[in-house]
Design a protein around this motif. Sequence first.
Motif, PDB file in Angstrom:
ATOM      1  N   UNK A  33       0.837  -1.215   0.000  1.00 18.20           N
ATOM      2  CA  UNK A  33       0.000   0.000   0.000  1.00 18.20           C
ATOM      3  C   UNK A  33       0.867   1.258   0.000  1.00 18.20           C
ATOM      4  N   UNK A  34       2.015   1.177   0.639  1.00 17.44           N
ATOM      5  CA  UNK A  34       2.829   2.384   0.841  1.00 17.44           C
ATOM      6  C   UNK A  34       3.859   2.606  -0.264  1.00 17.44           C
ATOM      7  N   UNK A  35       4.134   1.540  -1.068  1.00 17.23           N
ATOM      8  CA  UNK A  35       5.206   1.718  -2.058  1.00 17.23           C
ATOM      9  C   UNK A  35       4.713   2.429  -3.314  1.00 17.23           C
ATOM     10  N   UNK A  36       5.653   3.030  -4.045  1.00 18.91           N
ATOM     11  CA  UNK A  36       5.266   3.835  -5.208  1.00 18.91           C
ATOM     12  C   UNK A  36       5.047   2.965  -6.443  1.00 18.91           C
ATOM     13  N   UNK A  37       3.909   3.201  -7.137  1.00 21.65           N
ATOM     14  CA  UNK A  37       3.626   2.521  -8.407  1.00 21.65           C
ATOM     15  C   UNK A  37       2.663   3.433  -9.148  1.00 21.65           C
ATOM     16  N   UNK A  38       3.218   4.243 -10.070  1.00 23.42           N
ATOM     17  CA  UNK A  38       2.405   5.315 -10.674  1.00 23.42           C
ATOM     18  C   UNK A  38       1.151   4.800 -11.368  1.00 23.42           C
ATOM     19  N   UNK A  39       1.288   3.733 -12.193  1.00 22.38           N
ATOM     20  CA  UNK A  39       0.115   3.224 -12.944  1.00 22.38           C
ATOM     21  C   UNK A  39      -0.988   2.752 -11.990  1.00 22.38           C
ATOM     22  N   UNK A  40      -0.576   2.159 -10.889  1.00 27.12           N
ATOM     23  CA  UNK A  40      -1.579   1.641  -9.933  1.00 27.12           C
ATOM     24  C   UNK A  40      -1.940   2.677  -8.866  1.00 27.12           C
ATOM     25  N   UNK A  41      -1.493   3.900  -9.092  1.00 27.57           N
ATOM     26  CA  UNK A  41      -1.808   5.030  -8.191  1.00 27.57           C
ATOM     27  C   UNK A  41      -1.421   4.758  -6.742  1.00 27.57           C
ATOM     28  N   UNK A  42      -0.323   4.054  -6.557  1.00 25.84           N
ATOM     29  CA  UNK A  42       0.219   3.872  -5.224  1.00 25.84           C
ATOM     30  C   UNK A  42       1.369   4.843  -5.028  1.00 25.84           C
ATOM     31  N   UNK A  43       1.656   5.271  -3.818  1.00 27.53           N
ATOM     32  CA  UNK A  43       1.103   4.800  -2.547  1.00 27.53           C
ATOM     33  C   UNK A  43      -0.349   5.228  -2.350  1.00 27.53           C
ATOM     34  N   UNK A  44      -1.085   4.378  -1.621  1.00 25.80           N
ATOM     35  CA  UNK A  44      -2.467   4.694  -1.275  1.00 25.80           C
ATOM     36  C   UNK A  44      -2.491   5.647  -0.080  1.00 25.80           C
ATOM     37  N   UNK A  45      -3.651   6.256   0.139  1.00 29.55           N
ATOM     38  CA  UNK A  45      -3.817   7.105   1.323  1.00 29.55           C
ATOM     39  C   UNK A  45      -4.205   6.243   2.519  1.00 29.55           C
ATOM     40  N   UNK A  46      -3.763   6.661   3.688  1.00 27.52           N
ATOM     41  CA  UNK A  46      -4.133   5.951   4.911  1.00 27.52           C
ATOM     42  C   UNK A  46      -5.131   6.797   5.702  1.00 27.52           C
ATOM     43  N   UNK A  47      -6.257   6.206   6.078  1.00 22.77           N
ATOM     44  CA  UNK A  47      -7.257   6.898   6.898  1.00 22.77           C
ATOM     45  C   UNK A  47      -7.717   5.939   7.993  1.00 22.77           C
ATOM     46  N   UNK A  48      -7.711   6.381   9.229  1.00 20.65           N
ATOM     47  CA  UNK A  48      -8.195   5.512  10.308  1.00 20.65           C
ATOM     48  C   UNK A  48      -8.810   6.351  11.412  1.00 20.65           C
TER      49      UNK A  48
END
Length: 338
Positions: A230-245
């Motif tokens: 979730x935290x690693x960079x992957x431009x096509x897959x729009x990662x990193x994701x945002x964290x909300x809790x």
Amino acid sequence: MTNKLVTLDDFTINQTRQFPKATGQLSSILRDISLACKIINKQVNKAGLVDIIGQFGATNIQGEEQMKLDVYADEALINVLKRSEHCAGIASEENDDFVAFEDEFSINSKYVVLFDPLDGSSNIDVNAPIGTIFSIYKRVSELGQPVTAEDFLQDGTKLMAAGYVIYGSSTMLVYATRLGVNGFTLEPSIGEFCLSHPDMQMKEDGNIYSLNQGNTIKFEEATCQFLQYCMEEHKEEKRPYSHRYIGSMVADLHRTLIKGGIFLYPADKKNKNGKLRLQYECNPMSFIVEAAGGMSSTGTQRVLEVQPTELHQRVPIYIGSKNMVKKAVSFIEQTQQA
Ligand code: FDP
């Protein structure tokens, strides 16, 4: 009031009409639950004004200290459902055992209700959203007799309906049956829940992950790998994701239902079954999310298919947008195969 206003009652009556054999009992229970939640809502709104927040002193079966509002909410639901003609008994996350209603109407009722009266209660004194979660099963015990434990220990595939009320910036009731998921916002001036989110659908993909990341040191390998993903960079897959809790399951899942994403409360090295309760939290939320097109898993099994053995049992949960849940589960499968 406009012609377009559809109240919860209008909506459920219309749904019932689609089934000529339906007796309207389920709609009547929903009306009772919504009434109890309006009573709870009033008290939640007053929490900052009156001396009602703070520890109540008693501890519940989970060993957690109850707060006054939890007790108030629990009693509101029990009292309303006890008076209802169509509820044969209840089980509440706040109480050790189920309660059978034994009056002449109740013992002939078809349905039992399970609820978590005030979920996310550690958020009460900081004014963050909290919620009520409920689920309705058709009893399996004989009509005319008091309900038994088996009525409350049915797996989630047997659910007739489930829902939650979120007490947030507005108060909303989200209700799911096999026909779909619909959201109703409380219109305070008329005191009615009005259809505001028809036919809610969960996005297949999402870019928000939601978990208590402070527990990372305790997580098992697969959860750490998913977190890393979730935290690693992957431009096509729009990662990193945002964290909300938020730390209030109802609030975190309400956001997940509307915006897409994944909410997880996994097993960890100390707690092999995670924290959240199968019958009061995980099953109703899984039913709602699946009815909206999402997915819910313990990591190894569909949550709704877990056979409950005790009322307060806990299970790990990965729930939300289908593709995100599948991804999280794939890390568990990989570590099991290795
Ligand atoms: P709470 O303890 O405040 O009642 O099961 C209850 C619950 O909240 C959930 O609503 C929430 O998702 C979770 O526990 C939060 O647990 P953590 O504080 O361990 O993150």
